[in-house]
Design a protein around this motif. Structure first.
Motif, PDB file in Angstrom:
ATOM      1  N   ASN A  13     -14.345  28.724 -17.517  1.00 50.98           N
ATOM      2  CA  ASN A  13     -14.999  28.760 -18.820  1.00 50.98           C
ATOM      3  C   ASN A  13     -14.327  29.750 -19.751  1.00 50.98           C
ATOM      4  N   GLN A  16     -11.007  28.292 -20.873  1.00 51.11           N
ATOM      5  CA  GLN A  16     -11.217  27.248 -21.873  1.00 51.11           C
ATOM      6  C   GLN A  16     -11.556  27.851 -23.227  1.00 51.11           C
ATOM      7  N   ALA A  20      -9.336  27.649 -26.633  1.00 46.22           N
ATOM      8  CA  ALA A  20      -9.944  27.062 -27.834  1.00 46.22           C
ATOM      9  C   ALA A  20      -9.651  27.874 -29.092  1.00 46.22           C
ATOM     10  N   ASP A  35      -1.734  26.566 -22.253  1.00 45.74           N
ATOM     11  CA  ASP A  35      -2.679  25.746 -21.506  1.00 45.74           C
ATOM     12  C   ASP A  35      -3.668  26.646 -20.768  1.00 45.74           C
ATOM     13  N   GLU A  36      -4.595  26.047 -20.046  1.00 49.56           N
ATOM     14  CA  GLU A  36      -5.623  26.825 -19.360  1.00 49.56           C
ATOM     15  C   GLU A  36      -5.036  27.743 -18.288  1.00 49.56           C
TER      16      GLU A  36
END
Length: 234
Positions: A13, A16, A20, A35-36
């Protein structure tokens, strides 16, 4: 926070949410972007501190777009590459790609520091690409310290290396092997060890000449190293 606490903090989480923040995720080429997994590494590297990790990622993105490490070629490092002082070759016993460095082939009096840094980046990027192709995110550094002396005692270069590892490649380093260190290295080590992050420090091991095979299979040791040292028990 401890390394374990930082890792726990860097959950999906958080990664992410961090990702974002970046509407534009491109790096130096279209095929590369934030990327994540990158966000998770930065969260761990910044010990779970979200705002610090976000700022670190912004600087990382800006740096990659400027330095373009993924686009470096041998043509960008002709003098340093020709010395054979550093290159990517093979994997260690847990499957991490290895970057090899040879103290005896380095002379701080003759090197250009920016080209030396480009050589480091060229080797790291090669190792990372190789590892990621088989699902391995970390690499190992093996430094052959035989022949270490005053001309190879390069504080500026080592400082630049650890700065890159901390700010541009957090959590990429799996292990550092200091191989065949002579007595004189203890002087250098006393100075630099005090500046190394505790998490990174735990990844550093010293190894005597015959112990290299405890970490690397014979088939993954460069041929010039095999010819130089000889390994009967691998």
């Amino acid at each position: 926070k401890s390394a374990a606490a930082a890792a726990a903090a860097a959950n999906g989480n958080d990664a992410q949410a961090l990702l974002a923040l970046f509407k534009d995720r491109k790096l130096e080429i279209p095929e590369l972007e934030l990327d994540e997994k990158t966000c998770q590494r930065f969260l761990v590297g910044w010990k779970g501190e979200f705002d610090e990790a976000a700022e670190g990622l912004r600087k990382y993105q800006k740096w990659r777009r400027s330095a373009k490490p993924a686009l470096l070629t041998v043509a960008d490092i002709p003098t340093e590459f020709a010395t054979g002082k550093g290159y990517h070759h093979g994997v260690d016993r847990v499957g991490r790609p290895i970057v090899w460095g040879f103290a005896s082939r380095h002379d701080k009096r003759q090197r250009d520091i920016e080209e030396t840094v480009r050589l480091i980046l060229f080797c790291l990027e090669s190792a990372i690409r190789s590892g990621e192709s088989v699902g391995q995110e970390q690499f190992t550094l093996v430094f052959d310290l035989a022949g270490f002396c005053s001309k190879t005692m390069d504080f500026e270069m080592v400082g630049r290396l650890f700065e890159l590892l901390a700010h541009c490649y957090p959590e990429r380093l799996g292990q550092v092997l200091l191989w065949r260190a002579p007595g004189i290295f203890s002087v250098f080590w006393k100075v630099i060890s005090a500046c190394i992050d505790p998490v990174t420090f735990q990844k550093i091991k010293f190894a005597k000449a015959a112990a290299l095979c405890d970490f690397v299979e014979l088939k993954h040791i460069p041929q010039d190293v095999v010819q130089m040292q000889g390994f009967d028990n691998c």
